[in-house]
Design a protein around this motif. Structure first.
Motif, PDB file in Angstrom:
ATOM      1  N   ARG A 216      -3.517  -2.211  -6.628  1.00 47.26           N
ATOM      2  CA  ARG A 216      -3.139  -1.250  -6.768  1.00 47.26           C
ATOM      3  C   ARG A 216      -3.509  -0.404  -6.782  1.00 47.26           C
ATOM      4  NH1 ARG A 216      -0.412  -5.553 -10.174  1.00 47.26           N
ATOM      5  NH2 ARG A 216       1.852  -5.772  -9.625  1.00 47.26           N
ATOM      6  N   GLN A 217      -4.670  -0.522  -7.564  1.00 50.50           N
ATOM      7  CA  GLN A 217      -5.695   1.096  -6.975  1.00 50.50           C
ATOM      8  C   GLN A 217      -6.654   0.823  -6.054  1.00 50.50           C
ATOM      9  OE1 GLN A 217      -6.243   2.030 -10.360  1.00 50.50           O
ATOM     10  NE2 GLN A 217      -5.037   0.647 -11.030  1.00 50.50           N
ATOM     11  N   ASP A 218      -5.659   0.312  -4.642  1.00 49.76           N
ATOM     12  CA  ASP A 218      -6.635   0.377  -3.198  1.00 49.76           C
ATOM     13  C   ASP A 218      -8.541   0.992  -4.031  1.00 49.76           C
ATOM     14  OD1 ASP A 218      -6.480   0.979  -0.565  1.00 49.76           O
ATOM     15  OD2 ASP A 218      -6.606   2.994  -0.874  1.00 49.76           O
ATOM     16  N   SER A 219      -8.609  -0.223  -4.894  1.00 52.72           N
ATOM     17  CA  SER A 219     -10.244  -0.436  -4.167  1.00 52.72           C
ATOM     18  C   SER A 219     -10.569  -2.095  -3.296  1.00 52.72           C
ATOM     19  CB  SER A 219     -10.469  -1.232  -5.753  1.00 52.72           C
ATOM     20  OG  SER A 219     -11.680  -1.151  -6.260  1.00 52.72           O
ATOM     21  N   ALA A 220     -10.769  -1.424  -2.031  1.00 54.12           N
ATOM     22  CA  ALA A 220     -11.299  -2.230  -1.717  1.00 54.12           C
ATOM     23  C   ALA A 220     -12.291  -3.340  -1.849  1.00 54.12           C
ATOM     24  CB  ALA A 220     -11.429  -1.216  -0.654  1.00 54.12           C
ATOM     25  N   ASP A 221     -13.810  -2.488  -2.263  1.00 55.37           N
ATOM     26  CA  ASP A 221     -14.544  -3.195  -3.083  1.00 55.37           C
ATOM     27  C   ASP A 221     -14.870  -4.024  -3.500  1.00 55.37           C
ATOM     28  OD1 ASP A 221     -16.399  -1.135  -1.779  1.00 55.37           O
ATOM     29  OD2 ASP A 221     -16.966  -0.125  -3.441  1.00 55.37           O
ATOM     30  N   GLN A 222     -13.436  -3.979  -4.798  1.00 51.64           N
ATOM     31  CA  GLN A 222     -12.898  -4.889  -5.736  1.00 51.64           C
ATOM     32  C   GLN A 222     -12.080  -6.272  -4.884  1.00 51.64           C
ATOM     33  OE1 GLN A 222     -13.176  -5.948  -9.155  1.00 51.64           O
ATOM     34  NE2 GLN A 222     -13.337  -3.828 -10.103  1.00 51.64           N
ATOM     35  N   VAL A 223     -11.431  -5.679  -4.004  1.00 54.13           N
ATOM     36  CA  VAL A 223     -10.481  -6.698  -2.971  1.00 54.13           C
ATOM     37  C   VAL A 223     -11.396  -7.813  -2.220  1.00 54.13           C
ATOM     38  CG1 VAL A 223      -9.368  -6.579  -0.985  1.00 54.13           C
ATOM     39  CG2 VAL A 223      -8.626  -5.314  -3.270  1.00 54.13           C
ATOM     40  N   ALA A 224     -12.775  -7.273  -1.516  1.00 57.78           N
ATOM     41  CA  ALA A 224     -13.723  -7.773  -0.744  1.00 57.78           C
ATOM     42  C   ALA A 224     -14.631  -8.763  -1.827  1.00 57.78           C
ATOM     43  CB  ALA A 224     -14.287  -7.112  -0.899  1.00 57.78           C
ATOM     44  N   VAL A 225     -14.891  -8.665  -2.934  1.00 58.61           N
ATOM     45  CA  VAL A 225     -15.297  -9.219  -3.917  1.00 58.61           C
ATOM     46  C   VAL A 225     -14.330 -10.562  -4.091  1.00 58.61           C
ATOM     47  CG1 VAL A 225     -16.876  -9.808  -6.004  1.00 58.61           C
ATOM     48  CG2 VAL A 225     -16.733  -7.907  -4.675  1.00 58.61           C
ATOM     49  N   LEU A 226     -13.517 -10.350  -4.744  1.00 57.28           N
ATOM     50  CA  LEU A 226     -12.472 -11.199  -5.205  1.00 57.28           C
ATOM     51  C   LEU A 226     -11.954 -12.199  -4.247  1.00 57.28           C
ATOM     52  CD1 LEU A 226     -10.008  -8.565  -7.414  1.00 57.28           C
ATOM     53  CD2 LEU A 226     -10.961 -10.924  -7.946  1.00 57.28           C
ATOM     54  N   LEU A 227     -11.533 -11.418  -2.670  1.00 56.32           N
ATOM     55  CA  LEU A 227     -11.551 -12.808  -1.500  1.00 56.32           C
ATOM     56  C   LEU A 227     -12.501 -13.634  -1.294  1.00 56.32           C
ATOM     57  CD1 LEU A 227      -9.913  -9.890   0.727  1.00 56.32           C
ATOM     58  CD2 LEU A 227      -9.010 -11.688  -0.332  1.00 56.32           C
ATOM     59  N   ASP A 228     -13.455 -13.031  -1.517  1.00 55.30           N
ATOM     60  CA  ASP A 228     -15.009 -13.980  -1.223  1.00 55.30           C
ATOM     61  C   ASP A 228     -15.725 -15.244  -2.862  1.00 55.30           C
ATOM     62  OD1 ASP A 228     -17.525 -14.162  -0.211  1.00 55.30           O
ATOM     63  OD2 ASP A 228     -18.738 -13.256  -0.907  1.00 55.30           O
ATOM     64  N   PHE A 229     -14.495 -14.644  -3.437  1.00 59.96           N
ATOM     65  CA  PHE A 229     -14.726 -15.666  -4.605  1.00 59.96           C
ATOM     66  C   PHE A 229     -13.437 -16.397  -4.959  1.00 59.96           C
ATOM     67  CE2 PHE A 229     -18.340 -13.400  -5.814  1.00 59.96           C
ATOM     68  CZ  PHE A 229     -19.128 -14.615  -6.310  1.00 59.96           C
ATOM     69  N   GLY A 230     -12.492 -16.162  -3.704  1.00 65.75           N
ATOM     70  CA  GLY A 230     -11.140 -17.642  -3.236  1.00 65.75           C
ATOM     71  C   GLY A 230      -9.851 -17.311  -3.916  1.00 65.75           C
ATOM     72  N   ALA A 231     -10.203 -15.656  -3.746  1.00 66.63           N
ATOM     73  CA  ALA A 231      -8.741 -15.228  -4.292  1.00 66.63           C
ATOM     74  C   ALA A 231      -7.548 -15.125  -4.122  1.00 66.63           C
ATOM     75  CB  ALA A 231      -8.413 -13.673  -4.490  1.00 66.63           C
ATOM     76  N   ALA A 259      -6.457  -7.875   8.114  1.00 65.29           N
ATOM     77  CA  ALA A 259      -8.633  -8.472   8.801  1.00 65.29           C
ATOM     78  C   ALA A 259      -7.967  -9.816   8.149  1.00 65.29           C
ATOM     79  CB  ALA A 259      -8.820  -7.634   8.542  1.00 65.29           C
ATOM     80  N   PHE A 260      -8.773 -10.747   7.172  1.00 68.16           N
ATOM     81  CA  PHE A 260      -8.288 -12.092   5.822  1.00 68.16           C
ATOM     82  C   PHE A 260      -7.244 -12.605   6.715  1.00 68.16           C
ATOM     83  CE2 PHE A 260      -7.918 -14.812   2.876  1.00 68.16           C
ATOM     84  CZ  PHE A 260      -9.294 -14.833   2.174  1.00 68.16           C
ATOM     85  N   GLU A 261      -5.651 -12.012   6.720  1.00 69.86           N
ATOM     86  CA  GLU A 261      -5.184 -12.903   6.347  1.00 69.86           C
ATOM     87  C   GLU A 261      -4.955 -13.503   8.724  1.00 69.86           C
ATOM     88  OE1 GLU A 261      -1.514 -11.338   5.224  1.00 69.86           O
ATOM     89  OE2 GLU A 261      -1.893 -11.638   3.067  1.00 69.86           O
ATOM     90  N   GLY A 262      -5.965 -12.848   9.184  1.00 67.14           N
ATOM     91  CA  GLY A 262      -5.967 -13.195  10.572  1.00 67.14           C
ATOM     92  C   GLY A 262      -7.221 -14.104  10.707  1.00 67.14           C
ATOM     93  N   SER A 263      -8.059 -14.236   9.879  1.00 67.09           N
ATOM     94  CA  SER A 263      -9.706 -14.322  10.115  1.00 67.09           C
ATOM     95  C   SER A 263      -9.341 -15.794   8.458  1.00 67.09           C
ATOM     96  CB  SER A 263     -10.487 -14.037  10.252  1.00 67.09           C
ATOM     97  OG  SER A 263     -10.563 -13.020   9.719  1.00 67.09           O
ATOM     98  N   PRO A 264      -8.843 -16.974   8.876  1.00 72.41           N
ATOM     99  CA  PRO A 264      -9.243 -17.781   7.391  1.00 72.41           C
ATOM    100  C   PRO A 264     -11.279 -17.664   6.616  1.00 72.41           C
ATOM    101  CG  PRO A 264      -7.195 -18.646   9.453  1.00 72.41           C
ATOM    102  CD  PRO A 264      -7.911 -17.241   9.831  1.00 72.41           C
ATOM    103  N   ARG A 265     -11.098 -18.179   5.986  1.00 70.84           N
ATOM    104  CA  ARG A 265     -12.334 -18.121   5.687  1.00 70.84           C
ATOM    105  C   ARG A 265     -12.962 -19.592   5.887  1.00 70.84           C
ATOM    106  NH1 ARG A 265      -9.198 -18.202  -0.073  1.00 70.84           N
ATOM    107  NH2 ARG A 265     -10.014 -16.336  -0.751  1.00 70.84           N
ATOM    108  N   THR A 266     -14.239 -19.206   5.937  1.00 74.14           N
ATOM    109  CA  THR A 266     -15.374 -19.857   6.986  1.00 74.14           C
ATOM    110  C   THR A 266     -15.576 -21.107   6.656  1.00 74.14           C
ATOM    111  OG1 THR A 266     -17.389 -18.894   5.878  1.00 74.14           O
ATOM    112  CG2 THR A 266     -16.197 -18.114   7.961  1.00 74.14           C
ATOM    113  N   LEU A 267     -15.841 -22.545   6.872  1.00 79.03           N
ATOM    114  CA  LEU A 267     -16.883 -23.788   6.185  1.00 79.03           C
ATOM    115  C   LEU A 267     -17.423 -22.950   5.259  1.00 79.03           C
ATOM    116  CD1 LEU A 267     -15.783 -26.287   6.515  1.00 79.03           C
ATOM    117  CD2 LEU A 267     -17.130 -26.922   7.961  1.00 79.03           C
ATOM    118  N   CYS A 268     -17.965 -22.386   5.355  1.00 80.00           N
ATOM    119  CA  CYS A 268     -19.868 -22.531   4.556  1.00 80.00           C
ATOM    120  C   CYS A 268     -18.716 -21.606   3.547  1.00 80.00           C
ATOM    121  CB  CYS A 268     -19.979 -21.202   5.360  1.00 80.00           C
ATOM    122  SG  CYS A 268     -21.819 -20.744   4.799  1.00 80.00           S
ATOM    123  N   GLN A 269     -17.733 -20.666   3.503  1.00 81.31           N
ATOM    124  CA  GLN A 269     -17.022 -20.238   2.294  1.00 81.31           C
ATOM    125  C   GLN A 269     -17.102 -21.777   1.421  1.00 81.31           C
ATOM    126  OE1 GLN A 269     -15.064 -17.198   4.924  1.00 81.31           O
ATOM    127  NE2 GLN A 269     -16.265 -15.418   2.962  1.00 81.31           N
TER     128      GLN A 269
END
Length: 303
Positions: A216-231, A259-269
């Protein structure tokens, strides 16, 4: 109609507060919030004034003359509240040495620790915590120091509170989780600290997740961090909407989520998230003690 004595006094206190606040800098006035809303200026003692202004010699003199360190206004504001709100470390130390209650609460539930988070004074906060200040109150609806630090983006205060045992998932019913608060106010540094310390990435306020708030805040930095931690990109808010459905059509977060929905998380993540979950939040701080190569320790710490 003749006003009652109580109403007259209330109006008098409000007028006095407004008059005094005209001479206070905007930045400091913004921190007072709850304290001034109840008119606590009306019956402040000289000890309150000395603590607020950082006049250490005057404060020590007043204490020596018999002023009690825990003297309160009608709203239960103590000199220690004032010293913490203004970030005067020496005054905080002097008051604590004189027996000030580090867990004193105003009628609104505001503690000296909360005021440290409002002002961003890590020095004052460390003194309080070293002398028995509680990181959380026992009343669910009282103000939370951790939430206030996340709201204001005082990341050092967040780090200090968590280091002294604060729960990164502490819930306040009307505010949600600390992570939700930091996402709501676009403080990515606070979000990173909470997540590194094991905060639950999908716990927000009711059905609203931290990811919903960040989108909602259109905060791309926040979104990227959350996705990286499994949001969870498929979680739905109270209106049944997924985060991607809330994103601005031409905003950065829309592209990021697509872009995230088009490429699932890696096995490493996926492995890192699973291992951290199995280890558990309370034991994440022990990772550096494991007999592992530094590269693996950093991998698991999510550095």
């Amino acid at each position: 109609m003749v006003l009652s004595g109580a109403v007259k006094m209330s109006r008098k206190r409000s007028a006095e507060s407004a008059s005094l606040l005209k001479h206070v800098p905007d930045a400091k006035r913004a921190c007072w919030g709850i304290l001034t809303s109840q008119g606590s200026w009306a019956d402040r003692s000289p000890l309150h004034e000395a603590a607020s202004q950082g006049r250490l010699l005057a404060l020590r003199t007043l204490l020596a003359q018999g002023y009690h360190a825990n003297i309160v206004t009608i709203d239960h504001v103590t000199p220690l509240h004032e010293a913490c709100l203004s970030g005067h470390v020496a005054c905080v130390r002097a008051l604590i040495n004189a027996g000030a209650n580090v867990n004193a609460a105003t009628i609104d539930g505001v503690t000296p620790l909360y005021n440290c988070c409002a002002s961003g004074s890590v020095g004052c906060m460390e003194l309080l915590l070293q002398n028995g200040a509680h990181t959380h109150t026992h009343h669910a609806h009282f103000p939370s120091a951790l939430h206030e630090a996340c709201k204001r983006g005082n990341s050092q205060c967040v780090e200090s509170l968590l280091s002294h045992g604060a729960d990164p998932d502490h819930q306040v019913p009307h505010l949600g989780s600390p992570l939700y608060m930091s996402c709501l106010h676009r403080h990515t540094d606070c979000s990173k600290i909470l997540l590194h310390r094991g905060a639950s990435v999908n716990v927000g306020r009711a059905d609203d997740s931290p990811l919903h708030a960040a989108v909602r805040q259109d905060s791309a930095d926040q979104v990227a961090v959350l996705l990286d931690f499994g949001a969870d990109v498929n979680s739905r808010d109270g209106d049944g909407q997924r985060p991607v459905e809330l994103a601005h059509a031409d905003g950065q977060t829309k592209c990021l989520l697509a872009a995230f929905e088009g490429s699932p998380r890696t096995l490493c993540q996926l492995c890192r998230l699973k291992i951290r979950n199995v280890i558990g939040r309370s034991r994440l701080k022990l990772l550096p003690l494991l007999p592992l190569p530094p590269v693996l320790t950093h991998y698991l710490e999510h550095m």
